[in-house]
Structures are given as C-alpha cells and as structure tokens.
Design a protein around this motif. Sequence first.
Motif, PDB file in Angstrom:
ATOM      1  N   ARG A  31       0.315  -1.687   0.497  1.00 34.58           N
ATOM      2  CA  ARG A  31       0.486  -0.197   0.077  1.00 34.58           C
ATOM      3  C   ARG A  31       1.171   1.362   0.398  1.00 34.58           C
ATOM      4  NH1 ARG A  31      -5.233  -0.981   1.683  1.00 34.58           N
ATOM      5  NH2 ARG A  31      -5.573  -3.764   1.087  1.00 34.58           N
ATOM      6  N   ASP A  32       1.999   0.926  -0.120  1.00 32.86           N
ATOM      7  CA  ASP A  32       2.983   2.692  -0.166  1.00 32.86           C
ATOM      8  C   ASP A  32       3.888   2.163  -1.067  1.00 32.86           C
ATOM      9  OD1 ASP A  32       2.610   2.873   3.040  1.00 32.86           O
ATOM     10  OD2 ASP A  32       3.728   1.137   3.594  1.00 32.86           O
ATOM     11  N   PHE A  33       4.039   3.506  -1.479  1.00 36.01           N
ATOM     12  CA  PHE A  33       4.438   3.825  -2.803  1.00 36.01           C
ATOM     13  C   PHE A  33       5.478   4.885  -2.915  1.00 36.01           C
ATOM     14  CE2 PHE A  33       1.093   0.786  -3.748  1.00 36.01           C
ATOM     15  CZ  PHE A  33       1.323  -0.189  -4.401  1.00 36.01           C
ATOM     16  N   LYS A  34       6.286   4.962  -3.650  1.00 37.95           N
ATOM     17  CA  LYS A  34       7.304   5.913  -3.825  1.00 37.95           C
ATOM     18  C   LYS A  34       6.769   6.984  -4.515  1.00 37.95           C
ATOM     19  CE  LYS A  34      10.783   5.866  -0.905  1.00 37.95           C
ATOM     20  NZ  LYS A  34       9.804   6.525   0.677  1.00 37.95           N
ATOM     21  N   GLU A  35       6.683   8.277  -4.933  1.00 34.95           N
ATOM     22  CA  GLU A  35       5.799   9.274  -6.512  1.00 34.95           C
ATOM     23  C   GLU A  35       6.928   8.618  -7.527  1.00 34.95           C
ATOM     24  OE1 GLU A  35       5.485  14.017  -6.906  1.00 34.95           O
ATOM     25  OE2 GLU A  35       7.650  13.201  -6.242  1.00 34.95           O
ATOM     26  N   GLU A  36       7.783   8.413  -8.038  1.00 36.57           N
ATOM     27  CA  GLU A  36       8.336   7.139  -9.972  1.00 36.57           C
ATOM     28  C   GLU A  36       8.060   6.068  -9.205  1.00 36.57           C
ATOM     29  OE1 GLU A  36      11.034   7.437  -6.288  1.00 36.57           O
ATOM     30  OE2 GLU A  36       9.539   8.487  -7.301  1.00 36.57           O
ATOM     31  N   ASP A  37       7.092   5.681  -8.185  1.00 30.60           N
ATOM     32  CA  ASP A  37       7.223   4.130  -8.264  1.00 30.60           C
ATOM     33  C   ASP A  37       5.978   3.862  -9.480  1.00 30.60           C
ATOM     34  OD1 ASP A  37       9.670   3.399  -7.338  1.00 30.60           O
ATOM     35  OD2 ASP A  37       8.029   2.890  -5.106  1.00 30.60           O
ATOM     36  N   PHE A 123     -10.240   0.876  -1.371  1.00 29.27           N
ATOM     37  CA  PHE A 123      -8.687   0.864   0.184  1.00 29.27           C
ATOM     38  C   PHE A 123      -7.876   2.115  -0.411  1.00 29.27           C
ATOM     39  CE2 PHE A 123      -7.231  -1.907  -3.405  1.00 29.27           C
ATOM     40  CZ  PHE A 123      -6.316  -1.502  -3.827  1.00 29.27           C
ATOM     41  N   ASP A 124      -7.188   2.655   0.376  1.00 29.47           N
ATOM     42  CA  ASP A 124      -5.997   3.717   0.558  1.00 29.47           C
ATOM     43  C   ASP A 124      -4.930   2.998   0.091  1.00 29.47           C
ATOM     44  OD1 ASP A 124      -8.416   5.323   0.916  1.00 29.47           O
ATOM     45  OD2 ASP A 124      -8.213   5.719   2.809  1.00 29.47           O
ATOM     46  N   ILE A 125      -3.938   4.139  -0.728  1.00 28.13           N
ATOM     47  CA  ILE A 125      -2.868   3.990  -0.984  1.00 28.13           C
ATOM     48  C   ILE A 125      -1.682   5.359  -0.625  1.00 28.13           C
ATOM     49  CG2 ILE A 125      -2.849   2.450  -2.658  1.00 28.13           C
ATOM     50  CD1 ILE A 125      -2.322   3.704  -4.717  1.00 28.13           C
ATOM     51  N   PHE A 126      -0.778   5.263  -0.399  1.00 26.40           N
ATOM     52  CA  PHE A 126      -0.446   5.734  -0.027  1.00 26.40           C
ATOM     53  C   PHE A 126       1.049   6.193  -0.889  1.00 26.40           C
ATOM     54  CE2 PHE A 126      -1.790   4.027   3.874  1.00 26.40           C
ATOM     55  CZ  PHE A 126      -3.291   5.313   4.588  1.00 26.40           C
ATOM     56  N   ILE A 127       1.361   7.927  -1.143  1.00 29.77           N
ATOM     57  CA  ILE A 127       2.446   8.343  -2.429  1.00 29.77           C
ATOM     58  C   ILE A 127       2.942   9.411  -1.059  1.00 29.77           C
ATOM     59  CG2 ILE A 127       2.952   8.762  -4.620  1.00 29.77           C
ATOM     60  CD1 ILE A 127       0.713   6.400  -4.422  1.00 29.77           C
ATOM     61  N   SER A 128       4.071   8.813  -1.172  1.00 26.27           N
ATOM     62  CA  SER A 128       5.400   9.884  -0.652  1.00 26.27           C
ATOM     63  C   SER A 128       6.805  10.453  -1.991  1.00 26.27           C
ATOM     64  CB  SER A 128       5.889   9.351   0.394  1.00 26.27           C
ATOM     65  OG  SER A 128       6.682   7.852   0.033  1.00 26.27           O
ATOM     66  N   GLU A 129       6.843  11.348  -1.317  1.00 30.95           N
ATOM     67  CA  GLU A 129       8.511  11.802  -1.836  1.00 30.95           C
ATOM     68  C   GLU A 129       9.910  11.999  -1.659  1.00 30.95           C
ATOM     69  OE1 GLU A 129       8.369  16.093  -2.598  1.00 30.95           O
ATOM     70  OE2 GLU A 129       6.489  16.080  -4.012  1.00 30.95           O
TER      71      GLU A 129
END
Length: 574
Positions: A31-37, A123-129
């Motif tokens: 559920r956790d991703f980077k901005e460029e993934d 469901f929610d996923i989270f995009i982080s830098e």
Amino acid sequence: MTRFYPILFIFFAAFSYAQVNLVVTTDRNTRDFKEEDPIVVNILLEIAGKDMIQQTPLRMFDTSRFEVIASGSEQNTFIDSKSGFRVNRTLYQYVLKPKKTGKLKIGSASVIVNDKLYHTEPFDIFISESEKKVIADKSFSEIYLNMELDRDEVYKNQPTVAVLRAYSRNLNSFRKVRDIKLPDNIQLTVRKVSSEKSEIEPAGNISSQVLAVFLIYPSESGRLDIGPVSARVSSGNSKILSNRSRLKVKSLPPSAPAGFKDAVGNFELQLSHSGEKAEVEKPVKVSLTLRGEGNFDNMTLPKIKESESYRFYTPKIVTNTKVSKSGVRGEVTAHYLIIPQKPGPLTVSTDAFSFFNPETGKYVDLGSRKVKMDALTHNEILAARTPIEKVNDYTNTVLETVDNPVIKTTNLRVEERKTLNWKTVWINLGLLLAAALGLLWFRKYRRTNAGASSAKQQKDLGTIAETERELKAKEAVDTDIYVPYLQQLADNAQYDRFFETLAEMDAAFRAVFGANTTADFKVVLEQSFGQNMAENYRILQQKIQMEKFAPVHTPEHIRELLEETRNLYSQFNK
C-alpha cells in the motif's frame, strides 16, 4: 502475462467455494509507494457455474487521479468434461502513475451476474516523495528554508507545531525574505502562531533564524505529506521553497460515544441563562459555552434540542480563542433566544457532547447540559411583582412616555435704588388702564354675539362619528416625526436610544387608542382593523424584543426592523 498464472491459481484455491469472485489487489499487495514508482493494480473476475450469466461488462474504478501508463486483460475458461462445470476467469491489469502525493483511493470495481451486483471494497494507498535535504552542504551562499515538525506522529485533529527556519551565511539575506505562503492542502488546517522573526542564531559559518511558527491540524488519518512553504527573496525577486514534511496521523480509537463530533482536545461545556423571568411568547437569552483547548476550527458545536415547549432561532456565535504553541485555547459561545410557547416548568437541554483527549488516549463523555426555568403569563408576572417593582415600573413608564421639559434657571439679583423711578410707575399705570378697558370691551362683545354664536354652533354640529374622527385626527401620532430620528439613531449606531424611541412611539400610539399595555393594544387593533393587523403587530413586537436583547446588532437587521415599523404604524392613522 504468464507470470500472473500463479496468482490466478492462488485466488482460485482461496475462493473455490464461491460462484462469483471479484478481487482488486496491488502488485505484491503493498500500500506504500514512492512518487516515481509505477502502481500495478490487478482485478480478478471469476465466474463458476454453467448457469451463471454475466449481464454487464466489468466496471472499473475511477482513475482520474492517476495517469494510465498501460492496461491489458487475459481470459481463461476451464470446463469439466464429466460434469460440464465451467469456470471463467478474467484478469485485468493496470499500470498507473499518481498525479499527486498523499493518500489516494483505489475505488470499487463492480459487475452484475444473474441480476445480482458484485463489487469490491475500496482501499487507500499512500504516495510519498523521496527525502530531499534542504541544506546539502556548507557551500551555499544564498538563503534556504527548512520546516521542522515538533512531532511527526499525532492523532486525527490533534495539532503539531511546525517551525519555519531560514539558513544562510550572509546575515543580510534574512531581512530579504518576503511573502511567506503556507502549503495548500485540503487535508490540513493551518493556524499561524507567530510571524515575528526571532534573533539570528550563529552556528559556525552558518546562521539561522525562525521566520514563523504554525499549528497544523490533520483532518485525515494515514500517512500525510505536507507540501513545501514558499517565500520570495526581495533582492532577486526569486522564489524559494522549504522541504516537504511527512506526518503520520493515527486514527481515533473505535467505539466513540454517541455525542462525539470530531472534537479533539480538552473541553468544558456550560449552559446558562440570564436569570430573568421567562414570559410566554417573549424571548429569553440562553448561552451555550464551550471552553478549553482543542480543534475549535474543524469541530461541530453541540446544539439545543428542539421541543414543543419552546422554539428558538439560529444562534449568534461569538468566538474568543488564542493560538499558542500548546494549541488553540479559549471559548466559543452560542447565544440563543428561547421563546416559551406555554406556561409552566420549562427545561432547555442540549445534545450530548463528547471529545477525545489525546493526552490520555480516551474519550470523555460530558453528556447533556440542562437549564430549568418557569414560563409565566403576562398577568402572572404583573401579579408577582413587589410594590417597589411596581413603583419603579410606573416611574420608568412615565419617564419614557411623558416629555419632561427642562427649565433653565438663572440667579436674579435686585439692584437697590434709593430714589423712585416715576417713568416706570407711569408705564405700569398705563398698562393697567389698557387692560381694564380691554376687559370691558370684551364683555360687551360677548353679550352682543352670544345669540349668533349659539346658532352657529348648532348649525355646525355634525354626527357623533364625524366628531370622533375629528378628535382622532387631532390626536393621531405622526410617524414622519419619529422615522427620521430613528433613521439617524440607526446610522449613528445608537441602538439603545433607538429602541427607547421605538418604545416611546408605541406608547404614543397606545395612548391615542386608550390601551395601557401591548396586550390591550392587540385587542383594540383586532376590533378596529381586523385580526391580520393585530397579528402583524404581535410579530413586529416580538422581532423588536429579539433584536433589542440580541448580543450583536447589525445595520441590515436594524434597517429592516425600521422599515417594517414604519409600514405598520403608518396604517394606524388611516
């Protein structure tokens, strides 16, 4: 897409007992991703049984917040030769790229099979830098910004302190920072604590200075990325940005009390009234006060419950809060005007209220607040007055309705004279003689014209109704005298004198019609002008009382009240 066959067999084994299976997952079920993934989303639809008919195509989730890089599908059918049992499996795959960071939602996919709707849960996923260091090394010569969070893990609606600090080798660069702008994020509520610059703190060849302090209230749970704070440097009119910050927002515990409405902090609830006697159909002020420390900006205040015993209008909200590093502290008061509908005991109560205390990690249920009073009729209030109150009320009525002239007094001083002034004596004798001759002539004229005057009086005598109309016209109150003065008082915001003048005008009209109280005046109006006129008068008097005792007066309400008063009272002279 052969690498996804193991996934198909896993889902088939897990849901082999169901006839229709619809599942949405991400690649590696993360559920956790980077901005460029890239985000790989798999949708598996499995329909088992020869009698199961798919009536609609598979409806995908909303992809407006993503860029669809690639998409594809693969279908397989398995048929048992002995029983004829058939299984159709379809795998859809999307490769997405998020358009922004933060919490994003993967929505529901749905399909209709044999007149029954099947859908997946969102469901929610989270995009982080990726982390970016604002101060990379000690070789910079301009100014850089850095935002520091006091704590990076809080509850929903619990504040965290954010300190915006500038770093530079050149001390003159600190005074060039202008136009600090906060990040624009609908999931945050930001309150400025201070915008005063602190003292410059040297640290070797690099100095720092605090530019501003903020309170950040997260309104959503999950991992939250806070955008950079921007500012301008006046020397080159260039824009500089701070770092991005990451905040972990914990969800509030489940099983919240029934009266919980997003209040987080520590609060006290109080319901009170002015202590004046409650009269039927007359407004009485009741105040609901919530004081303490917490998220006053994004919480819902409790309300007064509706009842058949009373009615009320939308309250006027007065906020008195102060922002500090510890949070927002103060109180919010809702001023209600309660109008009793029937005599007897009256209980005004509020909705249940509870809040979450982040220090203890528990909910606190304050319950409901109540205030009791006795609603009396007008006659009961008059009968319950003491003799002193009756005298004071009568005195106030006289002072409000009777014009008392102010006589200017001067000190007279008689000058002493030693000789007699004959000129003054002869003038006084002449005046006395002229008065005597005038009296004799008047008596002779009166005797001569007595008969003619009597005949003329009988000739001019009209009917009783005409005489009453003439007398009423002489005693009628001219509203044009009061309205300009009331308009001037309203323009100058002299509201106390404005309502006193309204009472004077009402008393003058009541005196013309021979009514001592407003209740008597309503009876007279109903007999003279009809029930509608009496009802309009009652409604207007109620509006005047509500506006008179309102905690805050607005020019718009005063102008509307004056216009209604002029229109109604001008009809009483017709």
